[in-house]
Design an enzyme around this catalytic site. Structure first.
Site, PDB file in Angstrom:
ATOM      1  CE  LYS A 182      17.931  44.626  43.984  1.00  0.00           C
ATOM      2  NZ  LYS A 182      19.101  45.507  44.192  1.00  0.00           N
ATOM      3  CD  GLU A 260      21.677  45.088  27.476  1.00  0.00           C
ATOM      4  OE1 GLU A 260      22.885  44.926  27.210  1.00  0.00           O
ATOM      5  OE2 GLU A 260      20.840  45.408  26.619  1.00  0.00           O
ATOM      6  CB  CYS A 294      29.193  46.347  30.730  1.00  0.00           C
ATOM      7  SG  CYS A 294      28.220  47.602  29.910  1.00  0.00           S
ATOM      8  CD  GLU A 392      32.596  42.749  33.547  1.00  0.00           C
ATOM      9  OE1 GLU A 392      32.013  42.000  34.342  1.00  0.00           O
ATOM     10  OE2 GLU A 392      32.024  43.655  32.952  1.00  0.00           O
TER      11      GLU A 392
HETATM   12  P1  NAD Z   1      25.657  42.409  40.104  1.00  0.00           P
HETATM   13  O1  NAD Z   1      25.236  41.326  39.178  1.00  0.00           O
HETATM   14  O2  NAD Z   1      26.416  42.021  41.312  1.00  0.00           O
HETATM   15  O3  NAD Z   1      24.359  43.181  40.637  1.00  0.00           O
HETATM   16  C1  NAD Z   1      23.435  43.758  39.743  1.00  0.00           C
HETATM   17  C2  NAD Z   1      22.090  43.869  40.433  1.00  0.00           C
HETATM   18  O4  NAD Z   1      21.602  42.569  40.758  1.00  0.00           O
HETATM   19  C3  NAD Z   1      22.128  44.648  41.751  1.00  0.00           C
HETATM   20  O5  NAD Z   1      20.941  45.392  41.855  1.00  0.00           O
HETATM   21  C4  NAD Z   1      22.164  43.542  42.785  1.00  0.00           C
HETATM   22  O6  NAD Z   1      21.652  43.908  44.033  1.00  0.00           O
HETATM   23  C5  NAD Z   1      21.295  42.495  42.136  1.00  0.00           C
HETATM   24  N1  NAD Z   1      21.553  41.131  42.566  1.00  0.00           N
HETATM   25  C6  NAD Z   1      22.751  40.589  42.905  1.00  0.00           C
HETATM   26  N2  NAD Z   1      22.600  39.281  43.214  1.00  0.00           N
HETATM   27  C7  NAD Z   1      21.285  39.001  43.063  1.00  0.00           C
HETATM   28  C8  NAD Z   1      20.509  37.812  43.234  1.00  0.00           C
HETATM   29  N3  NAD Z   1      21.052  36.660  43.615  1.00  0.00           N
HETATM   30  N4  NAD Z   1      19.189  37.879  42.983  1.00  0.00           N
HETATM   31  C9  NAD Z   1      18.625  39.030  42.603  1.00  0.00           C
HETATM   32  N5  NAD Z   1      19.298  40.184  42.417  1.00  0.00           N
HETATM   33  C10 NAD Z   1      20.613  40.172  42.657  1.00  0.00           C
HETATM   34  O7  NAD Z   1      26.427  43.478  39.226  1.00  0.00           O
HETATM   35  P2  NAD Z   1      27.120  44.831  39.703  1.00  0.00           P
HETATM   36  O8  NAD Z   1      28.373  44.516  40.435  1.00  0.00           O
HETATM   37  O9  NAD Z   1      26.116  45.726  40.378  1.00  0.00           O
HETATM   38  O10 NAD Z   1      27.457  45.502  38.288  1.00  0.00           O
HETATM   39  C11 NAD Z   1      28.600  45.210  37.552  1.00  0.00           C
HETATM   40  C12 NAD Z   1      28.272  44.206  36.475  1.00  0.00           C
HETATM   41  O11 NAD Z   1      27.262  44.717  35.621  1.00  0.00           O
HETATM   42  C13 NAD Z   1      29.460  43.952  35.571  1.00  0.00           C
HETATM   43  O12 NAD Z   1      29.540  42.581  35.280  1.00  0.00           O
HETATM   44  C14 NAD Z   1      29.118  44.744  34.309  1.00  0.00           C
HETATM   45  O13 NAD Z   1      29.741  44.296  33.144  1.00  0.00           O
HETATM   46  C15 NAD Z   1      27.652  44.581  34.253  1.00  0.00           C
HETATM   47  N6  NAD Z   1      27.054  45.620  33.423  1.00  0.00           N
HETATM   48  C16 NAD Z   1      26.540  45.278  32.207  1.00  0.00           C
HETATM   49  C17 NAD Z   1      25.992  46.246  31.389  1.00  0.00           C
HETATM   50  C18 NAD Z   1      25.401  45.900  30.051  1.00  0.00           C
HETATM   51  O14 NAD Z   1      24.683  46.732  29.510  1.00  0.00           O
HETATM   52  N7  NAD Z   1      25.652  44.723  29.508  1.00  0.00           N
HETATM   53  C19 NAD Z   1      25.969  47.577  31.813  1.00  0.00           C
HETATM   54  C20 NAD Z   1      26.505  47.900  33.050  1.00  0.00           C
HETATM   55  C21 NAD Z   1      27.038  46.899  33.852  1.00  0.00           C
END
Ligand code: NAD
Length: 490
Positions: A182, A260, A294, A392
């Site tokens: 997803k 991640e 990130c 962040e």
């Molecule tokens: P997010 O955690 O809000 O969402 C990520 C994914 O999880 C999306 O697909 C979202 O729909 C889903 N999601 C959200 N809440 C959920 C729940 N309760 N249950 C199931 N799925 C759920 O993150 P974002 O805003 O999309 O991305 C930014 C974040 O990602 C930042 O914190 C960034 O640092 C991190 N990030 C980390 C890496 C890494 O490799 N460590 C890489 C890129 C981004």
């Protein structure tokens, strides 16, 4: 410049389940919009429990056949997928720029970067070795083989719509796992186009299944995967709070997890650094994707004696950045992903100014460009009471903190629950050893701001998660070791 695609059929609005493209079970849709203009690009399937379950059914059915294929055959399909991704670079880049907002040059770079993981894991697929354990008892032979863990659920963020999902699907498929995926609600189109190309590459039905969903529905769809004992692993990239939620929920069926998560990277400039190189490294690490990565430095620590010099050199470079929509060929910084993201950035900057920071460059919304644009910003006199230290920022903001000596720099750099990336600049080789050894991070840039590579193990420590993507370690997360003891041989 228009963002129209050469291959219009790469814009997919439906879910991809068991080799078929179909809308959500109840016909629901949600809108995907262009963050530069807030205009709707497409309406895509808004999937829920029934769709998620159908994806798991397909992946579970397809698993034995995919697992039992020769690794060489799986690798061949991955190679064809790689070739198709590369051949369609321009369309994928345009799609990505449309839904995510990053400048086209960055999107093209991300296609190449993401594709490199597919090529890498196609090569790794044929090198999954086991062990014949030196004999311990007469008449017994002990061996260990690595087997795919089973059905993997992949959940990804919006900031790298292509690379983040490919970094999960490619090793999972190489290992012999089947996948339900997803993508983020802001950027499902690039992921769905990738699925279309995987199908074109000859991936058997059910091996990869992808559903799109709005935020609220996505939570419901993923909940079904979390509860389903057939899903043996969750691989997630996203924020730390959501990662913790998934870890708690996955405990019910003791799934394996790769997480991640978020970062709050320190970037340390010592007084013996090559300052021009440090500025160049910071520009690359901080402003890529408008600061929405990130591994972006969120806290820049500069030693007192070079602080003003460094700040001035940086301010000059940041002031010269061009901000604009992806359609602007000169754009170096695009819009932020959505209104929530811009609000968070503004809150961080405004709070810092109230607490004594000075704006050298930027420090404001660029409403003349659109609702989601924020100016690249340099702030001096940052201190550890400011939000940058606890959250962040995820935007083009460079707050400069002052430090006196190495011990203080290390203490400040490590004073965070996160541990993804850390960077430092120095020309002292003994300091390089000391500092690299003491930084609490999974990825360390030493006199270098661009650290990502498919050949390197990427991942965090502390609350930035666990698991590694890329490199020879990248398959481990998708493999289980089976030990076999054969007796009666004497
Ligand atoms: P997010 O955690 O809000 O969402 C990520 C994914 O999880 C999306 O697909 C979202 O729909 C889903 N999601 C959200 N809440 C959920 C729940 N309760 N249950 C199931 N799925 C759920 O993150 P974002 O805003 O999309 O991305 C930014 C974040 O990602 C930042 O914190 C960034 O640092 C991190 N990030 C980390 C890496 C890494 O490799 N460590 C890489 C890129 C981004």
């Amino acid at each position: 410049m228009s963002l129209a695609l050469t291959r219009g059929d790469l814009i997919r609005r439906h879910n991809f389940i068991d080799g078929l493209w179909a809308g959500a079970f109840d016909g629901a849709c949600f809108a995907v919009s262009n963050p530069a203009t807030s205009e709707t690009i497409a309406e895509v399937a808004d999937s829920g429990t029934v769709d998620a379950r159908a994806a798991t059914d397909a992946a579970a059915r397809a698993f034995p056949g995919w697992r039992d294929m020769l690794a060489r055959e799986r690798a061949e399909i991955l190679r064809r997928w790689h070739a198709l991704i590369v051949a369609n670079t321009e369309d994928l880049a345009r799609l990505m720029s449309m839904e995510q907002g990053k400048p086209l040059t960055e999107s093209r770079g991300e296609v190449a970067y993401g594709a490199s993981y597919v090529a890498w894991f196609a090569d790794e697929a044929i090198r999954i070795y086991g062990d014949l354990i030196p004999q311990q008892q007469r008449g017994k032979r002990m061996s260990a083989v690595k087997e795919p863990v089973g059905v993997v659920a992949a959940i990804t963020p919006w900031n790298f719509p292509l690379a983040m999902i490919v970094r999960k699907i490619a090793p999972a498929l190489a290992a012999g796992c089947t996948v339900v995926a997803k993508p983020a609600e802001d950027t499902p189109l690039t992921a769905l186009a990738l699925a279309a190309l995987a199908q074109e590459a000859g991936l058997p039905d059910g091996v990869l299944n992808m559903v799109s969903a709005s935020r609220a529905q996505g939570v419901i769809a993923v909940a079904d995967w979390l509860a389903d004992p057939r899903v043996r692993k969750i691989t997630f990239t996203g924020s730390t709070p959501v990662g913790k939620h998934l870890a708690r929920e996955a405990a019910g069926t003791l799934k394996r997890l790769s997480l991640e998560l978020g970062g709050n990277a320190p970037f340390i400039v010592f007084d013996d650094a090559d300052l021009d190189a440090a500025v160049t490294g910071l520009m690359a690490a901080k402003f890529r994707n408008g600061g929405q990565t990130c591994v972006c430095p969120n806290r820049i620590y500069v030693q007192g004696s070079v602080y003003t010099d460094f700040a001035n050199r940086l301010a000059k470079r940041v002031a010269a950045l061009t901000v604009g929509p992806a359609t602007d060929p000169g754009a170096q910084i695009g819009p932020m992903i959505n209104a929530r993201a811009v609000d968070k950035i503004a809150r961080h900057v405004d709070e810092a100014v109230q607490r004594g920071a000075t704006v050298l460059v930027g420090g404001r919304r660029l409403t003349e460009l659109g609702a989601n644009f924020y100016a690249p910003t340099v702030l001096t006199d940052a201190n550890d009471d400011m939000l940058f230290c606890s959250e962040e920022t995820f935007g083009p903001i460079a707050p400069l903190f002052r430090f006196d000596d190495e011990a203080q720099a290390l203490r400040l750099a490590n004073a965070t629950p996160y541990g993804l990336a850390a960077y430092f600049y120095t020309q002292d080789v003994r300091r390089i050893n000391r500092v690299a050894g003491q930084l609490e991070a999974g990825v360390v840039g030493i006199n270098e701001g661009a650290v990502s590579s498919e050949a390197a193990p990427f991942g965090g420590v502390k609350e930035s998660g666990y698991g590694r993507e890329g490199s020879k370690y990248g398959l481990d997360d998708y493999l289980a070791v089976k030990y076999m003891c054969q007796g009666g041989l004497n």
